[in-house]
Design an enzyme around this catalytic site. Structure first.
Site, PDB file in Angstrom:
ATOM      1  N   GLN A  77      71.144  79.674   7.075  1.00  0.00           N
ATOM      2  CA  GLN A  77      71.589  80.840   8.264  1.00  0.00           C
ATOM      3  C   GLN A  77      71.987  79.519   9.822  1.00  0.00           C
ATOM      4  O   GLN A  77      72.631  78.835  10.504  1.00  0.00           O
ATOM      5  CB  GLN A  77      71.243  81.843   9.030  1.00  0.00           C
ATOM      6  CG  GLN A  77      71.068  82.690   7.732  1.00  0.00           C
ATOM      7  CD  GLN A  77      70.683  84.296   8.438  1.00  0.00           C
ATOM      8  OE1 GLN A  77      71.509  85.079   8.699  1.00  0.00           O
ATOM      9  NE2 GLN A  77      69.302  84.501   7.799  1.00  0.00           N
ATOM     10  N   THR A 127      61.932  82.168   3.655  1.00  0.00           N
ATOM     11  CA  THR A 127      61.838  82.968   4.270  1.00  0.00           C
ATOM     12  C   THR A 127      61.628  84.647   4.140  1.00  0.00           C
ATOM     13  O   THR A 127      62.613  85.454   5.193  1.00  0.00           O
ATOM     14  CB  THR A 127      63.612  82.746   5.353  1.00  0.00           C
ATOM     15  OG1 THR A 127      64.303  82.408   3.816  1.00  0.00           O
ATOM     16  CG2 THR A 127      63.331  81.550   6.647  1.00  0.00           C
ATOM     17  N   ASP A 166      58.905  85.910  15.594  1.00  0.00           N
ATOM     18  CA  ASP A 166      58.055  87.517  16.720  1.00  0.00           C
ATOM     19  C   ASP A 166      57.279  87.762  16.123  1.00  0.00           C
ATOM     20  O   ASP A 166      55.843  88.313  16.932  1.00  0.00           O
ATOM     21  CB  ASP A 166      58.954  88.012  17.034  1.00  0.00           C
ATOM     22  CG  ASP A 166      59.808  88.356  15.935  1.00  0.00           C
ATOM     23  OD1 ASP A 166      59.751  88.334  14.735  1.00  0.00           O
ATOM     24  OD2 ASP A 166      60.704  90.033  15.699  1.00  0.00           O
ATOM     25  N   TYR A 196      53.688  85.420   5.356  1.00  0.00           N
ATOM     26  CA  TYR A 196      55.179  84.689   6.160  1.00  0.00           C
ATOM     27  C   TYR A 196      54.417  84.185   7.177  1.00  0.00           C
ATOM     28  O   TYR A 196      54.335  82.777   7.786  1.00  0.00           O
ATOM     29  CB  TYR A 196      56.211  85.667   5.752  1.00  0.00           C
ATOM     30  CG  TYR A 196      56.779  84.734   7.272  1.00  0.00           C
ATOM     31  CD1 TYR A 196      58.188  83.769   6.380  1.00  0.00           C
ATOM     32  CD2 TYR A 196      58.063  85.612   7.743  1.00  0.00           C
ATOM     33  CE1 TYR A 196      58.812  83.307   6.954  1.00  0.00           C
ATOM     34  CE2 TYR A 196      58.190  84.957   8.643  1.00  0.00           C
ATOM     35  CZ  TYR A 196      59.450  83.787   8.355  1.00  0.00           C
ATOM     36  OH  TYR A 196      60.300  83.269   8.852  1.00  0.00           O
TER      37      TYR A 196
HETATM   38  N1  LIG Z   1      65.677  84.673   9.656  1.00  0.00           N
HETATM   39  C1  LIG Z   1      65.393  85.622  10.350  1.00  0.00           C
HETATM   40  O1  LIG Z   1      64.767  86.464  10.496  1.00  0.00           O
HETATM   41  C2  LIG Z   1      63.721  84.935  11.551  1.00  0.00           C
HETATM   42  C3  LIG Z   1      63.381  85.382  11.845  1.00  0.00           C
HETATM   43  C4  LIG Z   1      62.109  84.374  12.549  1.00  0.00           C
HETATM   44  C5  LIG Z   1      62.386  82.582  13.126  1.00  0.00           C
HETATM   45  N2  LIG Z   1      63.000  81.928  11.572  1.00  0.00           N
HETATM   46  C6  LIG Z   1      62.529  80.887  11.405  1.00  0.00           C
HETATM   47  O2  LIG Z   1      64.431  80.298  11.812  1.00  0.00           O
HETATM   48  C7  LIG Z   1      63.975  79.431  10.565  1.00  0.00           C
HETATM   49  C8  LIG Z   1      65.492  79.869  10.386  1.00  0.00           C
HETATM   50  O3  LIG Z   1      65.487  80.855   9.356  1.00  0.00           O
HETATM   51  P1  LIG Z   1      67.424  81.346   8.790  1.00  0.00           P
HETATM   52  O4  LIG Z   1      67.252  82.571   8.567  1.00  0.00           O
HETATM   53  O5  LIG Z   1      68.005  79.932   8.730  1.00  0.00           O
HETATM   54  O6  LIG Z   1      66.374  80.330   7.189  1.00  0.00           O
HETATM   55  P2  LIG Z   1      67.511  80.563   5.882  1.00  0.00           P
HETATM   56  O7  LIG Z   1      68.892  81.629   6.267  1.00  0.00           O
HETATM   57  O8  LIG Z   1      66.558  81.261   4.707  1.00  0.00           O
HETATM   58  O9  LIG Z   1      67.441  79.425   5.071  1.00  0.00           O
HETATM   59  C9  LIG Z   1      66.437  78.714   4.819  1.00  0.00           C
HETATM   60  C10 LIG Z   1      66.677  77.187   4.684  1.00  0.00           C
HETATM   61  O10 LIG Z   1      65.056  76.352   4.068  1.00  0.00           O
HETATM   62  C11 LIG Z   1      65.630  75.898   3.243  1.00  0.00           C
HETATM   63  N3  LIG Z   1      64.589  75.335   2.170  1.00  0.00           N
HETATM   64  C12 LIG Z   1      63.291  76.106   1.689  1.00  0.00           C
HETATM   65  N4  LIG Z   1      62.876  75.707   0.354  1.00  0.00           N
HETATM   66  C13 LIG Z   1      63.253  74.633   1.000  1.00  0.00           C
HETATM   67  C14 LIG Z   1      62.402  72.790   0.660  1.00  0.00           C
HETATM   68  N5  LIG Z   1      61.073  72.708  -0.322  1.00  0.00           N
HETATM   69  N6  LIG Z   1      62.940  71.861   1.111  1.00  0.00           N
HETATM   70  C15 LIG Z   1      64.104  72.035   1.946  1.00  0.00           C
HETATM   71  N7  LIG Z   1      64.531  72.825   1.646  1.00  0.00           N
HETATM   72  C16 LIG Z   1      64.038  73.937   1.898  1.00  0.00           C
HETATM   73  C17 LIG Z   1      66.951  76.267   2.274  1.00  0.00           C
HETATM   74  O11 LIG Z   1      67.705  75.280   2.010  1.00  0.00           O
HETATM   75  P3  LIG Z   1      68.382  75.618   0.146  1.00  0.00           P
HETATM   76  O12 LIG Z   1      69.213  76.954   0.721  1.00  0.00           O
HETATM   77  O13 LIG Z   1      68.730  74.580  -0.194  1.00  0.00           O
HETATM   78  O14 LIG Z   1      67.153  75.598  -1.193  1.00  0.00           O
HETATM   79  C18 LIG Z   1      67.496  77.010   3.315  1.00  0.00           C
HETATM   80  O15 LIG Z   1      68.497  75.395   3.757  1.00  0.00           O
HETATM   81  C19 LIG Z   1      63.245  78.869   9.759  1.00  0.00           C
HETATM   82  O16 LIG Z   1      61.947  78.581  10.602  1.00  0.00           O
HETATM   83  C20 LIG Z   1      62.542  80.860   9.758  1.00  0.00           C
HETATM   84  O17 LIG Z   1      60.583  80.547   9.287  1.00  0.00           O
HETATM   85  C21 LIG Z   1      63.672  83.672  10.979  1.00  0.00           C
END
Ligand SMILES: NC(=O)c1ccc[n+]([C@@H]2O[C@H](COP(=O)([O-])OP(=O)(O)OC[C@H]3O[C@@H](n4cnc5c(N)ncnc54)[C@H](OP(=O)(O)O)[C@@H]3O)[C@@H](O)[C@H]2O)c1
Length: 287
Positions: A17, A68, A108, A131
């Site tokens: 995302q 995530t 958060d 997590y």
């Molecule tokens: N989502 C939330 O509500 C939230 C809240 C607070 C903080 N965050 C943080 O914000 C960041 C972005 O979150 P998001 O929601 O955009 O995440 P997301 O949509 O779940 O995407 C996760 C990404 O991580 C990649 N990934 C997973 N395992 C991997 C591996 N072994 N090697 C390389 N890449 C890997 C995935 O790649 P593939 O798809 O190619 O496998 C995907 O591009 C993260 O650090 C998350 O912890 C998220």
């Protein structure tokens, strides 16, 4: 086509995302970008990451890749740590070796959710679930670098992936009534807005730990009501408690983040969560 005379901004998680929208924002502003998903670079593969950093030149690394699945992490503990801690350690090592500034996204959920005041960057952390614990360990690794941003974001939704808004819209196809948690309060945040603010920060080089969310606070239940109201879905939302809902992972009830530091550093005030939701629903063609 990769040009070895150019220093790229590397974005991990470019298929997710946030990474997806950060890549778009960087391209829009004329930066040289290399965005990678797990098929291009598995961050848990030490040798692959080592070779990758040797092969290309980077001016900055934006590390959005993560495991995530907050509830699933309670069961898939090893995978959660492997990606969120060991994977982050590999990225930090590459940055350390070549003196590259790094941006890391945290959450958060590193806070325990005590009280009702928004948490400041240096408030004591108290992760309640696997997590959150792994993401905090990632923060600690990043702090080894000279130049870094640790950006804590919350309740993220974007076009390119799964999120609460899409889940609600999907459920509205089959349900007329939904029980949603009403005692967790936070700020839903749109990846388009986070991406813009993040690129502003990277361009500023004002390194440090920051909180970054859309403005205003809301419960999950009221957020769901607003999603259904804006999209004209006839779903009755019933308030429930964290305890009654009984998710596998414990989450903080107070997820409010204080963004005074962000604004005092001269960065733009983020749009409200409600304004962001409008724009998102338009982006995904729901209104
Ligand atoms: N989502 C939330 O509500 C939230 C809240 C607070 C903080 N965050 C943080 O914000 C960041 C972005 O979150 P998001 O929601 O955009 O995440 P997301 O949509 O779940 O995407 C996760 C990404 O991580 C990649 N990934 C997973 N395992 C991997 C591996 N072994 N090697 C390389 N890449 C890997 C995935 O790649 P593939 O798809 O190619 O496998 C995907 O591009 C993260 O650090 C998350 O912890 C998220």
């Amino acid at each position: 086509m990769i040009d070895n005379n150019i220093k790229y901004i590397l974005v991990t998680g470019a298929t997710g995302q946030l990474g997806f929208d950060i890549v778009s924002e960087l391209i829009k502003r004329g930066h040289h970008v290399m965005g990678v998903g797990s098929a291009d670079l598995d961050i848990t593969d030490d040798e692959a990451v080592f070779n990758f950093f040797n092969a290309f030149k980077f001016s900055h690394v934006i590390h959005t890749a993560a495991y995530t699945k907050v509830d699933k992490a309670e069961e898939e503990k090893d995978l959660n740590y492997e990606i969120n801690v060991h994977g982050t350690e590999n990225i930090v090592s590459g940055c350390y070796k070549y003196g590259i500034p790094m941006t890391y996204f945290s959450t958060d959920y590193v806070f325990g959710g005590e009280g009702d005041k928004p948490f400041k960057e240096d408030d004591p952390i108290n992760p309640l679930c696997e997590y959150a614990n792994a993401k905090y360990q990632g923060e600690e690794l990043v702090k080894k670098l000279k130049d870094y941003f640790i950006i804590r974001i919350s309740w993220v939704y974007g076009k390119n992936g799964k999120n609460f808004v899409k889940t609600m819209l999907e459920l509205s196809k089959t349900k007329t009534e939904l029980k949603i948690v009403a005692d967790q309060i936070g700020s839903p945040s749109y990846t388009i807005d986070i991406a813009k603010e993040t690129v502003d920060m990277i361009e500023s080089k004002k390194y440090g730990i920051y909180h970054m969310t859309n403005e205003g606070f809301v419960s999950w239940a009221d957020f769901a009501r607003e999603i259904f109201r804006k999209t004209g879905k006839k779903v009755n939302v019933i308030d429930t408690t964290t305890e009654d809902y009984g998710a596998l992972a414990l989450r903080p009830k107070n997820s409010r983040l204080d963004k005074t530091k962000l604004y005092n550093a001269g960065f733009d005030r983020m749009p409200t969560w409600n304004d962001a939701l409008d724009r998102y629903l338009k982006e995904i063609g729901e209104i």
